[in-house]
Scaffold this motif. Sequence first.
Motif, mmCIF file in Angstrom:
data_model
loop_
_atom_site.group_PDB
_atom_site.id
_atom_site.type_symbol
_atom_site.label_atom_id
_atom_site.label_comp_id
_atom_site.label_asym_id
_atom_site.label_seq_id
_atom_site.Cartn_x
_atom_site.Cartn_y
_atom_site.Cartn_z
ATOM 1 N N VAL A 24 0.854 -1.185 0.000
ATOM 2 C CA VAL A 24 0.000 0.000 0.000
ATOM 3 C C VAL A 24 0.891 1.236 0.000
ATOM 4 O O VAL A 24 1.718 1.420 0.893
ATOM 5 N N ASP A 25 0.720 2.080 -1.009
ATOM 6 C CA ASP A 25 1.529 3.289 -1.132
ATOM 7 C C ASP A 25 0.710 4.500 -0.704
ATOM 8 O O ASP A 25 -0.228 4.899 -1.375
ATOM 9 N N GLU A 26 1.058 5.077 0.422
ATOM 10 C CA GLU A 26 0.433 6.264 0.996
ATOM 11 C C GLU A 26 -1.098 6.218 0.954
ATOM 12 O O GLU A 26 -1.728 6.961 0.206
ATOM 13 N N SER A 34 -10.903 12.408 8.323
ATOM 14 C CA SER A 34 -11.831 11.450 8.928
ATOM 15 C C SER A 34 -11.803 10.107 8.205
ATOM 16 O O SER A 34 -11.998 9.052 8.810
ATOM 17 N N ILE A 35 -11.549 10.122 6.921
ATOM 18 C CA ILE A 35 -11.478 8.896 6.131
ATOM 19 C C ILE A 35 -10.138 8.202 6.338
ATOM 20 O O ILE A 35 -10.057 6.971 6.296
ATOM 21 N N VAL A 36 -9.089 8.960 6.599
ATOM 22 C CA VAL A 36 -7.775 8.370 6.889
ATOM 23 C C VAL A 36 -7.890 7.441 8.089
ATOM 24 O O VAL A 36 -7.363 6.322 8.082
ATOM 25 N N GLN A 37 -8.607 7.874 9.122
ATOM 26 C CA GLN A 37 -8.800 7.042 10.312
ATOM 27 C C GLN A 37 -9.527 5.748 9.955
ATOM 28 O O GLN A 37 -9.154 4.663 10.407
ATOM 29 N N GLN A 59 3.555 8.895 5.393
ATOM 30 C CA GLN A 59 4.217 10.019 6.050
ATOM 31 C C GLN A 59 3.427 10.561 7.234
ATOM 32 O O GLN A 59 3.956 11.354 7.995
ATOM 33 N N ILE A 60 2.185 10.159 7.381
ATOM 34 C CA ILE A 60 1.382 10.648 8.503
ATOM 35 C C ILE A 60 1.707 9.798 9.733
ATOM 36 O O ILE A 60 1.504 8.580 9.748
#
Length: 100
Positions: A24-26, A34-37, A59-60
């Motif tokens: 999985v790349d970034e 909210s979707i990142v979570q 990077q997060i």
Amino acid sequence: MSGGQQQMLAIGRALVGDPDLLLVDEPSEGVQPSIVQSITEDLGRINEDLGTTILFVEQILSVVQNLAERCYAMDKGQIVDELDGSELDDREHLADHLAV
């Protein structure tokens, strides 16, 4: 489709083949916070429930800290550090390796 929907579709398509390893790349790129979570939680469940190993570039810091068991920091294609366990909880140590 939104960025988050596109990411989830890509992950779903990859899972159809029942892989042992998911690259999985970034997953957070171009996705609202909210979707990142949600994506982070889904990747964690994929790892736990399906036993799929996930190799991801990110990077997060919160994503790295929530998903990674081991982290390799790279600079110009070379591995410059390996972090695991308590080192992943040390936000400052992780941040030292991120370019902004």
